[in-house]
Motif scaffolding. Structure first.
Motif, PDB file in Angstrom:
ATOM      1  N   ALA A 289      -5.280  -7.649  -5.126  1.00 22.31           N
ATOM      2  CA  ALA A 289      -5.871  -6.373  -4.539  1.00 22.31           C
ATOM      3  C   ALA A 289      -5.059  -5.632  -5.730  1.00 22.31           C
ATOM      4  N   TYR A 290      -4.294  -6.134  -6.399  1.00 21.33           N
ATOM      5  CA  TYR A 290      -3.545  -5.689  -7.739  1.00 21.33           C
ATOM      6  C   TYR A 290      -5.026  -5.490  -9.141  1.00 21.33           C
TER       7      TYR A 290
ATOM      8  N   ARG B  68       2.149  -1.444  -6.024  1.00 23.69           N
ATOM      9  CA  ARG B  68       1.955  -3.172  -5.974  1.00 23.69           C
ATOM     10  C   ARG B  68       2.652  -4.032  -7.014  1.00 23.69           C
TER      11      ARG B  68
ATOM     12  N   GLY C  39      -4.213   2.091 -11.421  1.00 22.45           N
ATOM     13  CA  GLY C  39      -4.978   2.704 -10.368  1.00 22.45           C
ATOM     14  C   GLY C  39      -4.785   2.388  -9.452  1.00 22.45           C
ATOM     15  N   PHE C  40      -3.908   2.228  -8.882  1.00 22.69           N
ATOM     16  CA  PHE C  40      -2.775   2.172  -7.298  1.00 22.69           C
ATOM     17  C   PHE C  40      -2.473   3.423  -7.018  1.00 22.69           C
TER      18      PHE C  40
ATOM     19  N   GLU D 134      -7.780  -3.268  -8.494  1.00 21.27           N
ATOM     20  CA  GLU D 134      -7.862  -2.062  -8.992  1.00 21.27           C
ATOM     21  C   GLU D 134      -7.306  -1.441 -10.145  1.00 21.27           C
ATOM     22  N   GLU D 135      -6.727  -2.971 -11.270  1.00 19.00           N
ATOM     23  CA  GLU D 135      -6.330  -2.504 -12.201  1.00 19.00           C
ATOM     24  C   GLU D 135      -7.807  -2.831 -13.626  1.00 19.00           C
TER      25      GLU D 135
ATOM     26  N   SER E  10       0.730  -1.155   0.006  1.00 19.38           N
ATOM     27  CA  SER E  10       0.284   0.359  -0.052  1.00 19.38           C
ATOM     28  C   SER E  10       0.973   1.086   0.156  1.00 19.38           C
TER      29      SER E  10
ATOM     30  N   SER F 164       1.333  -0.329 -12.848  1.00 17.91           N
ATOM     31  CA  SER F 164      -0.244   0.000 -11.932  1.00 17.91           C
ATOM     32  C   SER F 164      -0.768   1.622 -13.145  1.00 17.91           C
TER      33      SER F 164
END
Length: 426
Positions: A137-138, A90, A206-207, A141-142, A86, A204
């Motif tokens: 989580a990755y 990621r 969207g991170f 987000e993506e 975080s 990434s």
């Protein structure tokens, strides 16, 4: 004469959509490679355990530490690594994790002693934690909501195939070479898969960094641990995974010893039954969506039936028993892990991390200690231990369902939720 050759679209919307599809496909393939390499690294030692006992004069319980230390250290690292991702991103954590684990895997075949090999496997467990801790989580987000389920399915398929390949490659190599060459074969395959993963994984988009102090992290974890339904599911993860790993840890010993005395390659082919998990995962998820989570009881019963069938000294019974046990385990695990996501309060990542922590902790603790039961009472002692774990799992499942019913009744119940519970009461 008019040319009929198709011309590339100049529509910017169509081009944007095409680029998005290609980007998502690349992410999906990269996570498939990540799951494959991670789980091949994690579980390849299961196929090596009888050879390690022979090479180093170690008991089955001591040799099994080659699996337990890896999953135990991975469990301990899951939550810290998730928090780290975080902060730093990621992709950085996943790539660093995969590369470090691959390098350690290439060095393990040169271990001069079992103690050094076990230390290396423990380090590899810490290194491996970055992929399972971050992958979900990755993806969330993506990839958009519409494609998330399919992408998650491909990642899980990668973990299943990786677990299978990690067991089969050394099993077949052991027929013609020592455990060192078998471990080296897996190490090279994992290194190749890691290169594929690193090249495919896009940066990434969207991170967003969410730096969280220790107090925040502990607060998020505490919130989930105060949820009694979640606690029951965490306990369920511990006993189910502990029993599953125990069966596969010592299955090779049983098949290569009397009365079966199978060659290593033939005994290793039993790991093909692991593919039942791929089918059962999808089946378990669909079943829970359609008829309610109480049907997990069917999956638990299936594991019990499979365990009983594995008792007779008949190869056909053992094969069918392990097949049913594997299918039941993966169906139950799929339902439980999805259930955690729906029950989580606040930070769902914290709940998922805790579920994985207990899941791999069960693999480490029970998978190691069950070797004592196997040493004292053979396969009968092992199955009795796993049966006791299944009984505990059934109790934990009942606790989760009772609290779920109480929650529905106190809130008036929704049509979707109350229907399965009505069936359960009948």
């Amino acid at each position: 004469m008019t040319s009929t050759t198709a011309q590339p679209s100049t529509d910017p919307i169509a081009q944007s959509q095409s680029a998005e599809v290609a980007h998502n496909r690349r992410i999906t393939l990269a996570l498939f490679a990540a799951g494959l390499t991670t789980f091949a690294s994690m579980y390849n030692a299961q196929a090596l355990l009888p050879s390690l006992s022979e090479a180093f004069g170690a008991t089955p319980a001591r040799a099994a530490l080659a699996v337990s230390l890896t999953t135990g250290c991975l469990a301990l690292a899951i939550v810290p690594v998730s928090a780290l991702s975080s902060r730093v991103g990621r992709t950085k954590v996943m790539i660093g994790s995969a590369v470090a684990a691959a390098v350690i895997g290439l060095l393990l075949p040169f271990s001069p002693s079992l103690d050094l090999l076990l230390a290396g496997r423990a380090l590899q467990g810490i290194a491996l934690a970055g992929v399972p801790a971050v992958a979900m989580a990755y993806l969330a987000e993506e990839i958009g909501t519409e494609g998330l389920g399919a992408a998650m399915g491909v990642y899980v398929a990668g973990t299943t195939i990786g677990g299978l390949a990690g067991r089969l490659i050394p099993s077949f190599t052991l027929d013609v070479a020592s455990w060192r060459w078998a471990a080296a074969a897996v190490g090279v395959a994992v290194a190749a898969g890691t290169v594929w993963f690193v090249q495919l994984l896009p940066p990434s988009r969207g991170f967003v960094a969410r730096p969280a102090g220790l107090r925040t992290v502990l607060g998020d974890l505490g919130t989930q641990l105060r949820h009694r339904q979640l606690l029951a599911l965490f306990g369920l993860a511990f006993v189910l995974m502990g029993g599953f790993v125990s069966v596969y840890n010592f299955l090779g010993y049983r098949l290569t010893q009397r009365p079966f005395e199978l060659p290593a390659a033939v005994a290793g082919s039993v790991f093909l039954l692991y593919l039942a998990g791929t089918v059962a995962s999808a089946w378990g998820g669909r079943l829970a969506d359609r008829v309610g989570r109480h049907r997990m009881l069917t999956a638990l019963a299936l594991t019990g039936v499979g365990l009983a069938l594995s008792l007779p000294d008949r190869l056909g019974c053992v094969a069918v028993g392990v097949l049913l046990y594997t299918a039941g385990f993966f169906a139950a695990h799929t339902v439980a892990s999805a259930w955690v996501g729906t029950l989580a309060r606040g930070n769902r990542g914290a709940a998922s991390s805790l579920y994985l922590f207990f899941y791999y902790l069960g693999s480490a603790v029970v998978g190691g200690l069950s070797g004592l039961a196997f040493a004292h009472a053979g396969w009968l002692g092992l199955t009795a231990t796993v049966a006791a774990l299944l009984a505990v799992g059934a109790i934990l499942f009942a606790v989760a369902m009772i609290r779920s019913r109480n929650g529905i009744q106190s809130s008036g119940g929704s049509p979707v939720e109350s229907r399965p519970m009505a069936k359960l009461r009948r």
